[in-house]
Each structure stands twice: as structure tokens, then as C-alpha cells.
Write an enzyme that holds these catalytic residues in place. Sequence first.
Site, mmCIF file in Angstrom:
data_model
loop_
_atom_site.group_PDB
_atom_site.id
_atom_site.type_symbol
_atom_site.label_atom_id
_atom_site.label_comp_id
_atom_site.label_asym_id
_atom_site.label_seq_id
_atom_site.Cartn_x
_atom_site.Cartn_y
_atom_site.Cartn_z
ATOM 1 N N HIS A 102 5.182 7.191 2.273
ATOM 2 C CA HIS A 102 5.944 6.000 2.135
ATOM 3 C C HIS A 102 5.191 4.936 1.366
ATOM 4 O O HIS A 102 3.991 4.827 1.200
ATOM 5 C CB HIS A 102 6.214 5.481 3.460
ATOM 6 C CG HIS A 102 4.863 4.581 4.262
ATOM 7 N ND1 HIS A 102 4.671 5.205 5.248
ATOM 8 C CD2 HIS A 102 4.327 3.291 3.885
ATOM 9 C CE1 HIS A 102 3.636 4.590 5.697
ATOM 10 N NE2 HIS A 102 3.490 3.294 4.824
ATOM 11 N N GLU A 126 8.344 1.330 3.802
ATOM 12 C CA GLU A 126 8.227 0.541 4.802
ATOM 13 C C GLU A 126 8.178 -1.012 4.607
ATOM 14 O O GLU A 126 7.832 -1.428 3.447
ATOM 15 C CB GLU A 126 6.688 0.695 5.416
ATOM 16 C CG GLU A 126 6.197 -0.150 6.563
ATOM 17 C CD GLU A 126 4.711 -0.027 6.937
ATOM 18 O OE1 GLU A 126 3.827 0.270 5.919
ATOM 19 O OE2 GLU A 126 4.405 -0.125 8.089
ATOM 20 N N TYR A 186 10.669 1.630 9.029
ATOM 21 C CA TYR A 186 10.612 2.528 7.868
ATOM 22 C C TYR A 186 12.031 2.949 7.843
ATOM 23 O O TYR A 186 12.790 3.195 8.646
ATOM 24 C CB TYR A 186 9.737 3.966 8.516
ATOM 25 C CG TYR A 186 8.299 3.607 8.523
ATOM 26 C CD1 TYR A 186 7.396 3.696 7.412
ATOM 27 C CD2 TYR A 186 7.841 3.359 9.713
ATOM 28 C CE1 TYR A 186 6.288 3.526 7.437
ATOM 29 C CE2 TYR A 186 6.428 2.903 9.846
ATOM 30 C CZ TYR A 186 5.343 3.007 8.859
ATOM 31 O OH TYR A 186 4.293 2.842 8.887
ATOM 32 N N HIS A 217 -5.563 -2.322 5.644
ATOM 33 C CA HIS A 217 -5.242 -1.125 4.822
ATOM 34 C C HIS A 217 -4.614 -1.273 3.248
ATOM 35 O O HIS A 217 -3.901 -1.761 3.112
ATOM 36 C CB HIS A 217 -4.599 0.188 5.341
ATOM 37 C CG HIS A 217 -3.328 -0.144 5.997
ATOM 38 N ND1 HIS A 217 -2.820 -1.480 6.088
ATOM 39 C CD2 HIS A 217 -2.391 0.853 6.178
ATOM 40 C CE1 HIS A 217 -1.495 -1.347 6.769
ATOM 41 N NE2 HIS A 217 -1.096 -0.005 6.789
ATOM 42 N N HIS A 265 2.733 -0.566 15.085
ATOM 43 C CA HIS A 265 1.789 0.442 15.129
ATOM 44 C C HIS A 265 0.577 -0.114 16.213
ATOM 45 O O HIS A 265 0.297 -1.352 16.291
ATOM 46 C CB HIS A 265 1.154 0.324 13.765
ATOM 47 C CG HIS A 265 2.214 0.960 12.766
ATOM 48 N ND1 HIS A 265 2.556 2.084 12.878
ATOM 49 C CD2 HIS A 265 2.664 0.404 11.794
ATOM 50 C CE1 HIS A 265 3.382 2.340 12.000
ATOM 51 N NE2 HIS A 265 3.429 1.355 11.011
ATOM 52 N N HIS A 286 0.819 -1.144 -0.030
ATOM 53 C CA HIS A 286 0.004 -0.151 -0.043
ATOM 54 C C HIS A 286 1.027 1.456 -0.070
ATOM 55 O O HIS A 286 1.996 1.187 0.056
ATOM 56 C CB HIS A 286 -0.698 0.148 1.218
ATOM 57 C CG HIS A 286 -0.001 0.077 2.464
ATOM 58 N ND1 HIS A 286 0.256 -0.966 3.362
ATOM 59 C CD2 HIS A 286 0.463 1.221 3.219
ATOM 60 C CE1 HIS A 286 1.029 -0.609 4.230
ATOM 61 N NE2 HIS A 286 0.937 0.798 4.293
#
Lengths: 309, 309, 309, 309
Positions: free
Chosen positions: C216, C267, C257, C201, C248, C153
Site C-alpha cells: 500500500h 491507506e 485501507y 515509519h 494498528h 510512506h
Amino acid sequence: MAMTGVLRPGHVQIRVLDMEASLTHYIERMGLLETDRDDQGRVYLKGWDEHDWFSVVLRPADTPGMDFTAFKVDSVETLNRLEQSLKDFGCEITRLPAGDLKHCGERVSFISPMGHTFELFAQKDYIGNGLGNINPHPWREDLKGMKVHRFDHCLLYGDDLDGAVKLFTEVLGFQQTEKVVVGPGGSVQIASFLTCGMKAHDLALIRHEEKGKLHHVSFLLRSWEEVLHAADIMGRYKIPIDIGPTRHGITRGRTIYFFDPSGNRNETFCDSYDWYPDHPEITWTEDELGGAIFYHDQQLNERFLSVVT
Amino acid sequence: MAMTGVLRPGHVQIRVLDMEASLTHYIERMGLLETDRDDQGRVYLKGWDEHDWFSVVLRPADTPGMDFTAFKVDSVETLNRLEQSLKDFGCEITRLPAGDLKHCGERVSFISPMGHTFELFAQKDYIGNGLGNINPHPWREDLKGMKVHRFDHCLLYGDDLDGAVKLFTEVLGFQQTEKVVVGPGGSVQIASFLTCGMKAHDLALIRHEEKGKLHHVSFLLRSWEEVLHAADIMGRYKIPIDIGPTRHGITRGRTIYFFDPSGNRNETFCDSYDWYPDHPEITWTEDELGGAIFYHDQQLNERFLSVVT
Amino acid sequence: MAMTGVLRPGHVQIRVLDMEASLTHYIERMGLLETDRDDQGRVYLKGWDEHDWFSVVLRPADTPGMDFTAFKVDSVETLNRLEQSLKDFGCEITRLPAGDLKHCGERVSFISPMGHTFELFAQKDYIGNGLGNINPHPWREDLKGMKVHRFDHCLLYGDDLDGAVKLFTEVLGFQQTEKVVVGPGGSVQIASFLTCGMKAHDLALIRHEEKGKLHHVSFLLRSWEEVLHAADIMGRYKIPIDIGPTRHGITRGRTIYFFDPSGNRNETFCDSYDWYPDHPEITWTEDELGGAIFYHDQQLNERFLSVVT
Amino acid sequence: MAMTGVLRPGHVQIRVLDMEASLTHYIERMGLLETDRDDQGRVYLKGWDEHDWFSVVLRPADTPGMDFTAFKVDSVETLNRLEQSLKDFGCEITRLPAGDLKHCGERVSFISPMGHTFELFAQKDYIGNGLGNINPHPWREDLKGMKVHRFDHCLLYGDDLDGAVKLFTEVLGFQQTEKVVVGPGGSVQIASFLTCGMKAHDLALIRHEEKGKLHHVSFLLRSWEEVLHAADIMGRYKIPIDIGPTRHGITRGRTIYFFDPSGNRNETFCDSYDWYPDHPEITWTEDELGGAIFYHDQQLNERFLSVVT
């Protein structure tokens, strides 16, 4: 110094029937590194994180099995002292000259009461672990297959277990960390796990009717994820698995057993506990033998218990 | 025996400002087990896989820091011998009677050239790791929080690093496994990692202008997954993290640093390498110091380097 | 069929300043596979476990950043239907012909209210994941570096977050899985996490004063052990890390990252949860924003929040 | 919306012989959470990361096995539409009223060509995963035993495999992700793996002479370390293991199979791949069937293949 006397398993010489197939197995699949060959056709190997020149010697032969396994001692003085102690214990000793195994100093060879040939040596050429000793990276990127870290120990089958335990503890200064007892009142010991340092075992011995047999040669991994990776290598290349991935009760290790192309059993395992001399010896009894050996399924495995080379 | 002399870090006494908050931290969050209290208000703790009665003592105090840390030796004879050696080296010795710390035998206390109080002792009551010594399960199910396995080592800051290294190597039989050097030609050593057995470090020392400071008290975990779990505990309870999860170049450990409620730094880490006395000493130089300390981001961290208690 | 409409992130075109350095980064270090190049100097890459011909396009440029990112839809009919819906929503549409990107069918390009160029496409040549579809091994042995599994993503920064969320949810059928709100009563939404399938996501959007910025590009790993390995690669090759390994709160992912040689943030992460359309939307509030972003240390990181390309 | 129609496995009702022993197994050992009981003596359970009120129902009975398993659909409209489609396909339908299972809306029940009772439902009360939807922690600390995340899928044995595959793909919109074929030219399909979303399988079917049998009920874990932990629980409590830890070729999962106190087989597994509708179907052939099922040892296991309830 805190670590003295016998330091660690130093090498094992394994008989193999087909050298090319064996090199594919031990180098491409297990990730040992070839460091030399000699004019007897022997090939010298080491795990990446070992500093001495070799720890595994493959010898072309007609039958599988172990020729001998050796322990490194801290000095020539210790070598000489232990040679005398072994003689006093009643062992017949052979002194092998430096260079008989390439890169290795003089070796003191003796036969244990269980019929196996053991050696002691004090000197082996230094080759290093490939990381260097100035600002080393903490890992190597160029390894193959299972990426085994080191030759860790042997498990051997033979008849006079009591005699062998006596020799290793009273003469060579090992401690028994764990044992298995069976029979009325646990009167018969059938297995002994012995350490010469802080590992849960540097040598394992099982009572067996026949002298001088090899159950397995074991190699260290560093995590359960590496155990999975080793199993994935076995699946990909159809390396015959005996049992695993699973966990031992004895020593707590996470493990897989499998066979080399000659039928010699190998183990890759990770993560047992740290031993200290003031820790209590652990005893396993007959009624919990299943879980002692394979903690997860708690069942004895006939092939695992009986197939030796 | 192969392991002789000084065996391992035996205990550390930490000063804490708020005992209740500290017990929540060390017991509920880190997973140490309380094993006793004494009439000075001290609380005795241990990691689950330690066999002696305690390894961490929390003392109520007005300032954080370390009162002393101790090493266990293999016998009373060794204790007496090393006491004399320490005197010969020039240390002032205090003999503390058995029972001064509950469950602990006589202690030989001395101050190192860096200003820290160290102790040696030969005897401590046995409490076991809770698994028993007959057919033990290989793990405990009843642990809390980070489930730390043992008190592993201290990292201490002080002035006379050279003197302290000399004392530990020449008098107490430690070996230096790794060191950091800076200055022209690497002429100034600023850090020393010392072992008394097969661990990559049983004690770490850093040169610092002030005497007798504590950088951190370290606890062992068994896998990178356990390091993640420890970090998840820190997140859940907002335990202040100094740095991590990350990896050291030095000793290869995977690690997190964080602070107890008094501001004392703790470490939970896993998986460095096994040391043997014939392994080469590793040297880290100034230009690679970032990666030596934190291998992943290769950057020095001012708070990590300068905050001590 | 249960999965319809917009299926997944299909590709991203990244601007790079130095193609050779970028190929070393994305291929040798991250483990993407090169699948083609074109006469504009663009290089086409994919993660090993992606079946379509490419998912990352590197374009030589003078400034870093993202040219566009695309989503694959389930059919040409869907492509045409969504094109009309986008027009109805007020987007200006560009139809790009098949072959404009090699191996890719017609693309419908539009600019979102936050200023980013998005594309939809229905067809891309099939190349497979290298395992084959008859008796495949469950893993590849020939991968390099971090061995990233797929382009996962993008997280994008721009001004009209509300408009972009409206577009993705009302026109393209995405669902908002998580959001961050600040201000009095949580009246201002500053972040949106959007899915078009079962991932936590497929797109993340952050409110920012400037239009069309890239925070990112994210790539999937499969375990926390793989996250460690990725960090070890970063350490070995001194790839600049922004933050991590850490976790997270938002999406639960374990993550690192870091920056490519052009300054674009990458990432690598593993393991968030599976989403279903009947799951509740998660809301993060200003007072817990530290833990929302980085759960372990619970602290906001200025560089992470502000550096974009 | 991208996810429509049949969403996921919603629940399974398992027959158990001894409810107390079963509750110990499913709650204390596997870590399911009890959410209700009813006046038929049924106990309702869920995995911690499921949001609906229950996913497993244990029913006291005289024989083990599965009463039925159900899929949740996205809406009442879909439920009604699929009911008609099932009728058109020739299924006999039973409408079960809301509340027949507590917290569950109306269910459409039908018997598949393989003899199993399946259900569809559109509504179930929301209970949440215990983390809350405002600033949730990414994990729960209060879980027991294996800490299974969710009921994941069933593997069922029965006779008319072709008919069942036709029903699930043509009527209910599933896709076949993998299949096993045997016989001359692979002419006979003996296994089908079916998805209704992005999982490698939401249902698995095996051809078998007898109708309506259960092979196993599967539960999701999140890592290979959690698989080890599950095996450690099995060892500690002597839960009979069928096979594992090991890995499948089919779906790539890492897995353990074991039995509940009634003889129903359970699976705990982690980590297969993400499926998309444009991915190719995978075919397994007879000569590689050993590795298809158990990738590591590549051997068929008679008990695994033949014992069903």
C-alpha cells in the site's frame, strides 16, 4: 403518540442592519441554506438537517434584535387549543394568516410576560434535509463554513421571568430542566431552561431589567471537532468571538459565542444530555454561577452577561 | 406535556452463562455500574447517566439471550390504559407485582407477535446519575472501561414483523422512523426502526424465521472518540468484535458490535439524528442494503445478519 | 543540524490503468492536488501540506503497482556520498537527470534486495502548502474529499527482507523502530518498520515470496475524526474498503485501507508516536500477530495479508 | 543517522512553593508519573510516553519559576563537542557530575544570552513508557487526569533574543521555524520558535525587558478531544485557566494555558505540523499578532503576554 403538543423551536426572525453582510455571515460562514426571499426583503434560511422550509428569517432593519421566535405544534387542533389556553392565561393573541411568512401556515402570536413576541404554528411546507428519504446518505458533502445542523433555541432577557416560566410550563406544557437562583436562600430565580421535548433546552430565559431583549440565537453542531472547525472559521474571517470554545455547566454543552455583523449574538454548540419528563430539575446557586455558565474557567464574563440586542 | 405515554426503554434482562465473567464484561469493560443483586442471583446494572435504579439485569442461565425488555411509561394511568389497549389488541397480559424486580413498580408483561416478552412499567426508584442536582459537574471522573452512558435499545429478530409493528405503532404510540423493504416492488418489509420519543430508534425489529431471538443490546456513547476508546478496550481485553468501528446508513450511528462472554451481541454507538413526529419515514431498498447496514464498506456481513441468541 | 542525511519519503510513482478514474480517486476523493503533467502522460500530485512540487506521480500503464519510491536527502553532497555507499554495498546505480521527473533534480536510482526500485534526490522545486509563509492561516478551506495532508510512506512486499533492512539501516542511516518475528524462538523476521526521522515509519517491508510488490501507499490524516470523514467519503462513492476504520498495534496508527480504481491499495491514517534514536526497538511475536496488525479485532485478515500489486 | 546532535527537550526543573499541592497538580490532575525523589526534596516526574527516567523535576523553593531546562544529545561525543562550541561562543560552562540529578549522566550547564540556565546531557537511565517493548498495547489504561504524554517544550522570556537565537542556531544546530517581527519594516524580532528535530518547536523565546523568566512549560496531548478533557479537569478542580481551549496561528497547536499552584504557567496542547529542514521559515507581523497568538478570537491577551515567573 409520545411527542405531542409543542414539538420544537420552529423559527426565529432576526433584525439585521446590512443584509449582504448578514447573508455572507449566515450562509457562507455558518452554513445555513437560503430557501426563499419575500417582498419585504426578508431572507429565509434553514440548517441543512431541518425538514421544514425555513427556521431563520433575516429582516432588514435599523436596529438589531429578535422580532419573534416560534414553536411548531403537532396539529391545527393543538394550535387552536393552545390559543384558547393563552387567552385564558391573559395573553393578547394575534392570528397571522397563512402565507404572512412564506411556506408557513397560520400563526398564533402572543407577547410573553418578559416582553418577547412568541408564535405557535402547526404547518410549514416540507423541503427536506437534502438527503432524500429513500436510501439516504447519512451526511451532506456540499455544505459551507460551520455546517450548522439546525436552529436550536433562543436565550432571551426580560423582566418578568416568573410570569414567563409560568406561561411556558402551565399553558404550553414545557418543563423546566435547569434553573439559576440567587439571593438569600436562593429566593430569586434569575434563569430558566425550558424544554418541550427531549432536549436539555428549547428555550432559555434570563431575568433582566429591560423587556424583550435577545441574548443569543443558537445553532446545533454534532461534535467537539465541529466546534473547533466553527472556531477556525471565526478566526479565518475575523468573526468577533464573545467566548469559547468552552463548555457550560448548565446543559453540559460545548460551545462558542460570537456576533453577527449586526451585533446579534450567535451560539454554535454540541452535545448536551437527553431529557425525560421524570428527570430531576437541576438547580444552580449563586456561589457556583461561574462554573454554571462557563465550566472550564469558572469565571463570569461581563460582556457575556450584559450585552444584548 | 410534550413527552407523554411510553417514554423510553427502561430495562432489559439478559441471560448469562457465567456471572463472574459477565460482571467483568459489563462492569469493568463496558462501565455499567452495579446497583443491586437479588435472591435469584440476578445482578442489577445501570449506565452512569441514567437516573432510574437499573436498566440492565443479568440473570444466570444455561442459554444466552433476552428474557424481556421493558419500556417506562409516564404514569400509572398510562400503564393501566395501555394494559387495556394491549388486551384489546389481543395480547395476553401478565401483571407482575412491584418488587418482583427490586426497585421497580408493577409491570405489565405481554408477548409481541414476534415472540418477545415486553413489559411496561410506570415506576422505578430514583438513584440519580451521580452528579447530583445542585451545581452538578457535567461529567463523571470515576468511570471504568467504555463508560457507556445508558442502555439505549434492543434489536430483536422474530417472525411476525408486520404484527409487531402494528402493535407498537397502533397500540403503544411508537412511530416507525426507518424501514427496510425487499422483494418485488419492495413488497416485503424485513426491518423496522421504531421510536417512542426523539431518538432515531428505541426498538429495532428484523424479520426472521425463528421467534423471540435477540440480535443485540445497545448502549450509548457520546462521540466518535468514545467509540475508538471502546474499540481500544475490546482490543486490550480481546473482547470478540463482530464488526466496527464503522457507521450505519440506517440511523446514521457510528458503531461497534461485539459479544459478551455468553455470546450475546452488544453494541456501543454514538450520534444518530433527532427525530420529530412530522419527519418523513426513511425507506431502504434491497439494492442498497449493504450501505444501509454498514455505510463504509457497503457490504453485508453474514455473521452480523445471522448470529442471534 | 539535528535532521541530516535522508530526510523523508519524497515521492512514489504508481501505475494506474485508467487515468481519468484515477484522477477522480486521488484528487476528488482523496484530496490530493494536481501540480503538473508531462509528455509521458504522467500526472503529478501532492498532499496539501507538502512544500515540494509533487509527491505522487500517476503513470498510465497496463498493470497496477509501484514503479519506484524516492527519499529526499538534505543536500547534493549527501546524495553523492550515499550513491557511493550504495555502490560499495553492491547496488547497481542509475543516475537520472534533473527534469526526468519535472521539477525534480538528479535522482540516484537503485534496486533493493527485495526487488523494489528506490531513488534518492536532493532537490525539488518549492511550491508551498498554499498557506503562505507570512501570517499563514493554520488550515486550508478549499480542500476536497479526504483532505489528505501528505504522502506518508509505502509498505512493500519482497523476498530478501534481511538484505533490505541491512541496506536501509547500514547504508542509508534508517533505524528499525518495530519488527515482526515468527518461527522457533522468533528466528525469522517477516516485517520491518524503518524510520529516517521522528516518524514511527517512513518505510515498511514485509517478507514475501515474490520480489518487488506493493502492499500500500499511505497518506496522513490528522485526527480520528478525519479518519471517519475519509470512511464516509469511501461509503458515499463506494470506494472498496479492505479494512477499517481500525487501529494498528504496530505504530499505534488509526487507519483505513482501501483500493484505488486500479487495485492499488491505499491507506489513510493518523497519529502514531514520535520516534527518537534512543528509543527501544519494538518486537512483535507470532502469537500476538493479530493484534499487532489490527488491534481492535485481533484477527488476521487474509485479503489484507496477501493481496498486493 | 538522520537524527543527530541535539535530540529533544530532556527535562525542566520547576520551582514550587507547596510541594504537596504541586504533586496533586502535576500527578493527580495532569497525569505525570512520579519516578523518584532526592535528598534535596526534589520530586522527579515523567509523562507516560517518555522513555527516560524523568523529564520534570519539582524543587521546593520560595519563588516560582524555572531553575533550568535541558536538551538530550545523541552521544557523549556530541556532548563534549558542543561543550567546546559553547565555550568558543563565549558561554561560561559548568560540568555537573552524573548523579547530581538522579538517573542522569553528566550535564553541561550554560547561561544563554537571555539569562536562562540551559543544560545538555547525553545519558539518562531508561525506564520505558510502561507498555513494554514486546507486543505492546498502543495505550495505557491506568493514567490519571489530563494524561499528558510528555514534557514538550518551554517558552522563555528574556532580553537578548538575538543572542539566544544565534546561540541555538549556530552553536547547537537548531533551526528557527517561525518568528514574530514588529517595528518599522519588521525590523525588530520579538519571538523565535526553534526546533532541533521534526517538531514545530522544541523551544520558544520572547523578547522581554527582564532576564531569565519563564512564560510556560508545555505538555503534549494527542487530540482536540484530549484538550477538552484537560479543560474538564481544570473546571472540576478549579485550576485557574489563563486562556483556552483555543488554537494558535503560530505552530497551529490547539491549546489551553493554566497555572500550577505556585503560579507557574502550564500548557497542554496537541497537533502542530511536522517540520523538515527544507521547510520555509514562517514570519508573523505586528498587524496580525492577535491571530498569530490566538487564532480564534484574534485578540491579544494582556495577562498571557505579561505574566511570567
